[in-house]
Every structure is written in structure tokens, then in C-alpha cells.
Design a protein around this motif. Structure first.
Motif, PDB file in Angstrom:
ATOM      1  N   GLN A 256       0.876  -1.166   0.000  1.00 16.84           N
ATOM      2  CA  GLN A 256       0.000   0.000   0.000  1.00 16.84           C
ATOM      3  C   GLN A 256       0.914   1.217   0.000  1.00 16.84           C
ATOM      4  OE1 GLN A 256      -2.581  -0.159   3.443  1.00 16.84           O
ATOM      5  NE2 GLN A 256      -3.317   1.925   3.163  1.00 16.84           N
ATOM      6  N   GLY A 257       0.588   2.215  -0.786  1.00 14.58           N
ATOM      7  CA  GLY A 257       1.429   3.413  -0.796  1.00 14.58           C
ATOM      8  C   GLY A 257       1.178   4.236  -2.038  1.00 14.58           C
ATOM      9  N   TYR A 258       1.762   5.421  -2.065  1.00 14.52           N
ATOM     10  CA  TYR A 258       1.511   6.358  -3.158  1.00 14.52           C
ATOM     11  C   TYR A 258       1.856   5.769  -4.518  1.00 14.52           C
ATOM     12  CZ  TYR A 258       0.917   9.954   0.465  1.00 14.52           C
ATOM     13  OH  TYR A 258       0.490  10.693   1.535  1.00 14.52           O
ATOM     14  N   LEU A 259       2.887   4.888  -4.568  1.00 12.40           N
ATOM     15  CA  LEU A 259       3.241   4.253  -5.841  1.00 12.40           C
ATOM     16  C   LEU A 259       2.060   3.476  -6.422  1.00 12.40           C
ATOM     17  CD1 LEU A 259       5.579   3.330  -7.874  1.00 12.40           C
ATOM     18  CD2 LEU A 259       5.719   1.281  -6.462  1.00 12.40           C
ATOM     19  N   LEU A 260       1.300   2.843  -5.545  1.00 11.09           N
ATOM     20  CA  LEU A 260       0.233   1.935  -5.982  1.00 11.09           C
ATOM     21  C   LEU A 260      -1.122   2.609  -6.010  1.00 11.09           C
ATOM     22  CD1 LEU A 260       1.830  -0.723  -3.777  1.00 11.09           C
ATOM     23  CD2 LEU A 260       1.727  -0.859  -6.267  1.00 11.09           C
ATOM     24  N   GLY A 261      -1.247   3.725  -5.341  1.00  6.71           N
ATOM     25  CA  GLY A 261      -2.511   4.457  -5.348  1.00  6.71           C
ATOM     26  C   GLY A 261      -2.634   5.366  -4.145  1.00  6.71           C
ATOM     27  N   ARG A 262      -2.967   6.619  -4.418  1.00  8.00           N
ATOM     28  CA  ARG A 262      -3.216   7.584  -3.343  1.00  8.00           C
ATOM     29  C   ARG A 262      -4.596   7.304  -2.756  1.00  8.00           C
ATOM     30  NH1 ARG A 262       0.435  12.215  -2.489  1.00  8.00           N
ATOM     31  NH2 ARG A 262       2.067  11.774  -3.983  1.00  8.00           N
ATOM     32  N   PRO A 263      -4.846   7.785  -1.548  1.00  4.29           N
ATOM     33  CA  PRO A 263      -6.221   7.729  -1.044  1.00  4.29           C
ATOM     34  C   PRO A 263      -7.142   8.459  -2.031  1.00  4.29           C
ATOM     35  CG  PRO A 263      -4.696   8.319   0.719  1.00  4.29           C
ATOM     36  CD  PRO A 263      -3.915   8.366  -0.569  1.00  4.29           C
ATOM     37  N   SER A 264      -8.254   7.810  -2.430  1.00  3.37           N
ATOM     38  CA  SER A 264      -9.115   8.309  -3.502  1.00  3.37           C
ATOM     39  C   SER A 264     -10.574   8.199  -3.097  1.00  3.37           C
ATOM     40  CB  SER A 264      -8.891   7.483  -4.769  1.00  3.37           C
ATOM     41  OG  SER A 264      -7.523   7.437  -5.110  1.00  3.37           O
ATOM     42  N   SER A 265     -11.428   8.901  -3.827  1.00  3.34           N
ATOM     43  CA  SER A 265     -12.862   8.837  -3.543  1.00  3.34           C
ATOM     44  C   SER A 265     -13.391   7.431  -3.834  1.00  3.34           C
ATOM     45  CB  SER A 265     -13.597   9.842  -4.421  1.00  3.34           C
ATOM     46  OG  SER A 265     -13.538   9.445  -5.768  1.00  3.34           O
ATOM     47  N   GLY A 266     -14.534   7.120  -3.234  1.00  6.45           N
ATOM     48  CA  GLY A 266     -15.175   5.835  -3.481  1.00  6.45           C
ATOM     49  C   GLY A 266     -15.481   5.635  -4.956  1.00  6.45           C
ATOM     50  N   GLU A 267     -15.891   6.722  -5.603  1.00 10.31           N
ATOM     51  CA  GLU A 267     -16.184   6.690  -7.041  1.00 10.31           C
ATOM     52  C   GLU A 267     -14.952   6.275  -7.849  1.00 10.31           C
ATOM     53  OE1 GLU A 267     -17.381  10.534  -8.457  1.00 10.31           O
ATOM     54  OE2 GLU A 267     -19.492  10.011  -8.141  1.00 10.31           O
ATOM     55  N   ALA A 268     -13.814   6.919  -7.537  1.00 11.04           N
ATOM     56  CA  ALA A 268     -12.571   6.635  -8.265  1.00 11.04           C
ATOM     57  C   ALA A 268     -12.136   5.190  -8.069  1.00 11.04           C
ATOM     58  CB  ALA A 268     -11.466   7.595  -7.816  1.00 11.04           C
ATOM     59  N   ILE A 269     -12.298   4.678  -6.843  1.00 12.41           N
ATOM     60  CA  ILE A 269     -11.940   3.266  -6.594  1.00 12.41           C
ATOM     61  C   ILE A 269     -12.860   2.358  -7.400  1.00 12.41           C
ATOM     62  CG2 ILE A 269     -11.868   1.428  -4.850  1.00 12.41           C
ATOM     63  CD1 ILE A 269      -9.581   3.325  -4.388  1.00 12.41           C
ATOM     64  N   GLY A 270     -14.144   2.702  -7.443  1.00 13.39           N
ATOM     65  CA  GLY A 270     -15.097   1.924  -8.232  1.00 13.39           C
ATOM     66  C   GLY A 270     -14.676   1.858  -9.688  1.00 13.39           C
ATOM     67  N   GLU A 271     -14.204   2.975 -10.215  1.00  8.65           N
ATOM     68  CA  GLU A 271     -13.741   3.009 -11.606  1.00  8.65           C
ATOM     69  C   GLU A 271     -12.508   2.126 -11.798  1.00  8.65           C
ATOM     70  OE1 GLU A 271     -13.394   7.175 -12.613  1.00  8.65           O
ATOM     71  OE2 GLU A 271     -15.573   7.375 -12.362  1.00  8.65           O
ATOM     72  N   MET A 272     -11.592   2.176 -10.819  1.00  7.16           N
ATOM     73  CA  MET A 272     -10.397   1.319 -10.913  1.00  7.16           C
ATOM     74  C   MET A 272     -10.800  -0.150 -10.936  1.00  7.16           C
ATOM     75  SD  MET A 272      -7.666   2.969  -8.255  1.00  7.16           S
ATOM     76  CE  MET A 272      -7.912   4.695  -7.861  1.00  7.16           C
ATOM     77  N   LEU A 273     -11.772  -0.516 -10.098  1.00  7.17           N
ATOM     78  CA  LEU A 273     -12.219  -1.908 -10.041  1.00  7.17           C
ATOM     79  C   LEU A 273     -12.857  -2.323 -11.356  1.00  7.17           C
ATOM     80  CD1 LEU A 273     -13.702  -1.861  -6.446  1.00  7.17           C
ATOM     81  CD2 LEU A 273     -11.824  -3.328  -7.210  1.00  7.17           C
TER      82      LEU A 273
END
Ligand code: C2E
Ligand code: CA
Ligand code: CA
Ligand code: CA
Length: 278
Positions: A256-273
């Protein structure tokens, strides 16, 4: 939340905000924050090191202050703990995170684990297990998709209430992990006594890698010990490709860390998934 995009994790600057606000004002504001909908969650991806898939997220609370802008948890969680406000705030975090995880599951068609930070103060609350249970019932989230992050300090406290709560949580079937591992007082004894799923290696050990040979030795030792006890290991604060490579070489399970993903909105995580599913 509308204006909490992917890269605003650093919008708040440490200490500045609390200096501007008096302690009393901060407390009054925090009391109102919940009812005024000023708190929101961001979610940081946790990645399986071998497959590079997102296996879960950690929920991180923020406060959109009407005058001071975005305030980070280090600025108000200590006060919330002191005043006991962490109990209703923590319940809101649990409910929001579990509801979001359930929504992602429906959206992406696969389960996503959500990790929620719990303060020692919340563990002293005799209603914690009941809160967790009703949140899981109301949101329909599978208990094994909720992970509670505790610190070594919380588990070292052998108050009767803490032990009873841990037993109730175990019965519910949620996962426990140890946050900031290696920074607290670890008797290691609790690792045998409690049913822990994972250790999270604190960022302070990861940040010096790969150059710092002492941190490298500590990181390797934690991974070896964890695997000996059949626990998974999450490395926190991974910022460079070199760090990730070294961790993979050491057999670290998740990162877990900035390289792999910053803390993001629920919407943005949904899009990544959804993107992963393609
Ligand atoms: P933590 O649980 O150790 O969370 C990780 C912190 O490191 C987060 O800071 C995250 O944004 C930051 N971080 C993640 N990746 C990197 C990286 O690659 N580099 C660097 N430099 N930092 C990284 P954040 O969001 O400011 O949270 C600070 C602390 O506040 C958390 O530390 C946790 O102890 C506490 N906290 C956050 N949300 C909650 C909550 O809902 N309840 C409770 N009780 N505590 C919370
Ligand atoms: Ca954490
Ligand atoms: Ca941590
Ligand atoms: Ca930390």
C-alpha cells in the motif's frame, strides 16, 4: 463526495490547521461535523504484490471544514479520542466504509475487502461489537470483507472490556490486522493469543529502503516471523518501484502506498475496479 478527487490527499498541511483553530473551537466544530456531513472517507488501494491486483482498500477519514478546508485525521483524531467523539465518528466510518464496500461488490461483481482503523478508545466501548454487527447486517457486507486495524497498544491493554470485545469480534468473523507494526510495545505474545490475519509494516521501516540496511533487516525479519505464524504481511508507504521490487523479493504479500494508489474517492476506486475487470 463531489470535490474529493484523486490527488487531494496532501491538500491539508500538518499542524497549521490546529494552530489556526483554538482547541475549544476545534471541539465544537468536530461535534457538529458529523451532523453537518462534513466528514468523508477516502480509500487507499492495497495491492497483492504477486498478481498486482487490488485486493482491498483502507478507509481514511477526512474533515471538510467550512472555513479551514480539508483537515487530515492526524489533526482531529487525537481530540476525538480525548473527548470520546471517536465513538460516534468511528461508528459512522464503519457504516460508510461497509456500505461502500458492498456497493463496489455489486458494481464490479467481485468482493473487495475494506480495512477500517479503530482507536483504543473504541475498544473500550462495550457496544463496539454490537455496532459492527448491526453495520454488517444493515449493509449486507460479508464479515470476512471487513478488516479492523488495531495498534499494538490496543492489544497490549488487557482490560477485561478489551478482551471481551476481541472475543465478540472473533465470533462475528471480521478480520483483525496490526497497524504500524514494529513501532509500539510488542510483547509478541498477543500474536499467539489473538486471531490476527495480517501485520502492517510501518512506513518508517519501508521509507529508507532499499538503501537502509537496518530497515531492510527489520522488514525481512517481520515478514519471516509473520509467515512463520501464518500471518499475511502488508507493507505501508510504498513510494518507489525499487521498494516494491525488494518487497516482492522478500516475499511480502501486499503493498500500500503512493506508488500503488493515493487515497481516492469511493467513485474513483469503483472506476479502478471496473477497469481491472476488463
Ligand atoms: P495510518 O493508519 O497509518 O494510515 C496511513 C497513513 O499514511 C494515511 O495518512 C495515508 O494517507 C498515508 N500514506 C499512505 N501511503 C503513503 C505513502 O506512500 N507515503 C506517505 N508519506 N504517506 C502515505 P492519513 O490519511 O493522514 O491518516 C493518518 C492516520 O490517521 C492514520 O494512519 C490513522 O492512524 C488515522 N486515521 C485515519 N482514518 C481514521 C479513522 O477512520 N479512524 C481512526 N481511529 N483513525 C484514523
Ligand atoms: Ca491504518
Ligand atoms: Ca499504519
Ligand atoms: Ca501510521
Amino acid at each position: 463526495a463531489k470535490n474529493c478527487g484523486k490527488n487531494n490527499a496532501k491538500l491539508y498541511s500538518s499542524a497549521l490547521t490546529t494552530q489556526m483553530m483554538s482547541h475549544v473551537k476545534l471541539e465544537i466544530g468536530l461535534r457538529r461535523a458529523l451532523q453537518n456531513n462534513e466528514l468523508y472517507l477516502q480509500y487507499q488501494p492495497q495491492i497483492d504484490v504477486r498478481s498486482a491486483r487490488m485486493v482491498g482498500v483502507e478507509a481514511l477519514v477526512r474533515w471538510r471544514h467550512p472555513e479551514h478546508g480539508i483537515v487530515g485525521p492526524n489533526e482531529f483524531i487525537p481530540l476525538a479520542e480525548e473527548t470520546g467523539l471517536i465513538v460516534p465518528i468511528g461508528a459512522w466510518v464503519l457504516r460508510t466504509a461497509c456500505g461502500q464496500a458492498r456497493a463496489w461488490q455489486e458494481q464490479a461483481g467481485r468482493p473487495v475487502r475494506v480495512a477500517v482503523n479503530l482507536s483504543a478508545r473504541q475498544f473500550k466501548d462495550e457496544n463496539l461489537a454490537q455496532t459492527v454487527l448491526s453495520v454488517l447486517n444493515d449493509t449486507g457486507l460479508d464479515p470476512c470483507l471487513l478488516e479492523l486495524e488495531l495498534t499494538e497498544g490496543t492489544l497490549m491493554d488487557d482490560a477485561v472490556a478489551t478482551l471481551a470485545t476481541l472475543e465478540q469480534l472473533r465470533a462475528i468473523g471480521v478480520y483483525l490486522s496490526i497497524d504500524d507494526f514494529g513501532t509500539g510495545y510488542s510483547s509478541m505474545n498477543y500474536l499467539k493469543r489473538f486471531d490476527v490475519r495480517a501485520l502492517k509494516i510501518d512506513r518508517s521501516f519501508i521509507s529508507g529502503l532499499p538503501e537502509d540496511s537496518e530497515n531492510a533487516a527489520i522488514t525481512r525479519a517481520i515478514i519471516a516471523m509473520a509467515h512463520g505464524l501464518k500471518l499475511a504481511v502488508v507493507a505501508e508507504g510504498v513510494e518507489t518501484g525499487e521498494q516494491l521490487q525488494l518487497l516482492e523479493q522478500y516475499g511480502c504479500d501486499m503493498a500500500q502506498g503512493y506508488l500503488l494508489g493515493r487515497p481516492s474517492s469511493g467513485e474513483a476506486i469503483g472506476e479502478m475496479l471496473m477497469g481491472e475487470a476488463l
